[in-house]
Enzyme design. Structure first.
Site, PDB file in Angstrom:
ATOM      1  CB  CYS A  53      -5.927  -0.845   1.894  1.00 28.77           C
ATOM      2  SG  CYS A  53      -6.624  -2.386   1.890  1.00 28.77           S
ATOM      3  CG  HIS A 103      -1.703   0.425   2.082  1.00 31.54           C
ATOM      4  ND1 HIS A 103      -1.198   0.818   0.975  1.00 31.54           N
ATOM      5  CD2 HIS A 103      -2.206  -0.832   1.918  1.00 31.54           C
ATOM      6  CE1 HIS A 103      -1.767  -0.240  -0.003  1.00 31.54           C
ATOM      7  NE2 HIS A 103      -2.220  -1.117   0.664  1.00 31.54           N
TER       8      HIS A 103
END
Length: 444
Positions: A53, A103
């Site tokens: 991610c 993220h």
């Protein structure tokens, strides 16, 4: 034709290429993204820079590979002085909004809820912002798959819905201005919450059998056999059996398509000439090769991501290699801005307007982890890989390497690393990996 320059980038999390109907499986219910593909370009051989991610996102939003920008694994922040495309465009008077999963701040899965430099504070909405809107009880419910089956479950509870509501407000407010907007959904990533009818849409679903489910990994890196664990001896039938988890994952993917469709409707009405991009950070193995989740691998299930672009030629399919590393240069070029020397990629704009143009002969994917646990794996795992339209080479530190001829072996079962018939091609790709590592100052 509008004189405005407007770009909308949609992202979902953990969407495999074959989870979109436009990539060939009619059982996948994704009408809005399928329509986007029909109205634009569908890339068959697009690759994530790293199938994790944070690193995948870091490459997209900095134009630099994970080994260069600091985000070499999850929970690592961008390096000091590394600029995002939001900063670069804002510095040149292009309004930038980011709505959704980020993220890249070095925090936990949800982030810190703080808007980074270069993005519109009013519209910033990472997953921490979402959690802070919920009660303590709702926060717990938001992380449980069973919540999708409760009587009071609605689309309004989901992160995707709230992100898309915010995106629609942004588009309505800035429809007459130049802008770059990212809409980054966490869905269909687990727990894959989605309301009816999506929560039961794929009940009983299983993937078709193929060679990948029969790969015993005997000529693959040891790490992959360890990764497979108890599933190494599982039969194809066991690996493909219908489960609630898979049903919810695919249902949530269709729900994400529905939510993206709400935003596309506004784009089509207010800014039909905008450049629209859709992609996913990476995929998931879902039992193929006896593996699950993602790790240091170049397999199509995790690394070969969906990429759709509307704003140039229509209804075209591009087989040439493409990479996330080229998205930031493409967006900068679209706004007529000079590409920074720090960018490792190049603009795809000439190809978007003329799909016969080849931008890349080869694209690069990496994996770096040192004593950071993720998906149950810590320790030292490092991979550097190159993919062309036909071949893949993956180099593993202290383990056997991999070479695949995907024309002859589309499921990537037969490792040809020691096959002398491929020696010249293999060695050339090896040299190209080393050259790319040198040019991008890869310390590994």
């Amino acid at each position: 034709m509008s004189e405005r320059k407007q770009v909308i980038l949609f992202m979902t999390d953990t969407t495999r290429k074959d989870m979109l109907g436009c990539y060939g499986d009619s059982r996948m219910i994704t009408p809005n993204l399928d329509r986007l593909a029909q109205e634009g370009i569908r890339y068959e051989n697009a690759y994530s820079c790293q199938p994790v991610c944070g690193p995948a996102r870091g490459a997209i939003f900095t134009g630099m590979f994970p080994h260069s920008n600091g985000v070499s694994t999850n929970s690592m922040p961008l390096g000091e002085g590394v600029k995002t495309i939001g900063q670069r465009l804002t510095d040149q008077q292009i309004h930038c909004g980011y709505i959704g999963k980020w993220h890249l701040d070095g925090g936990d899965y949800f982030g810190y809820g703080k808007c980074p430099e270069g993005w519109d504070q009013e519209y910033w909405y990472d997953m921490r912002c979402y959690l802070e809107e919920l009660t303590d009880e709702e926060r717990m419910k938001s992380r449980k798959r069973a919540t999708a089956f409760e009587p009071d479950m609605t689309e309004g509870f989901t992160y995707a819905h709230r992100c898309c509501n915010r995106a629609i407000r942004f588009l309505e407010q800035y429809s007459d201005q130049d802008f770059f907007l990212t809409v980054s959904l966490d869905e269909p990533h687990g727990p894959s919450l989605c309301p009816p009818p999506f929560n039961h849409m794929y009940d009983g679903f299983s993937f078709d059998d193929n060679e990948g489910f029969h790969d015993d990994l005997s000529d693959k890196p040891l790490m992959q056999r360890l990764w497979a664990g108890k599933d190494l001896k599982a039969s194809s039938e066991e690996l493909r059996k219908p489960t609630e988890k898979l049903s919810m994952f695919l249902g949530c993917n269709s729900f994400a398509d529905y939510e993206i469709g709400r935003v596309l409707k506004v784009i089509n009405e207010k800014m039909p000439d905008a450049l629209v991009i859709y992609t996913s950070d990476h995929g998931a193995m879902l039992g193929s090769h006896h593996l699950n989740q993602k790790n240091a691998a170049i397999y199509r299930e995790v690394a070969n991501i969906p990429l759709l672009i509307r704003g140039g030629e229509k209804g075209k399919v591009v087989q040439y290699p493409a990479s996330h590393i080229d998205l930031a240069p493409t967006i900068m070029d679209y706004f007529g801005k000079k590409l920074p020397k720090a960018f490792a990629g190049k603009s795809m704009l000439p190809q978007i307007y003329d799909t016969t143009r080849k931008i890349n002969d080869v694209v690069f994917t990496e994996f770096t982890r040192y004593e950071v646990d993720h998906d149950g794996f810590g320790g030292l795992q490092m991979m550097r890989a190159a993919s062309t339209e036909r071949y893949k080479l993956a180099l593993h530190l202290m383990d056997i390497d991999e070479f695949y001829d995907i024309q002859d072996d589309p499921c990537e079962v037969r490792n040809r690393i020691a096959d002398e018939a491929y020696a010249q091609i293999r060695n050339d790709l090896h040299d190209q990996i080393l050259k790319e590592m040198d040019e991008t100052r890869d310390m590994y």
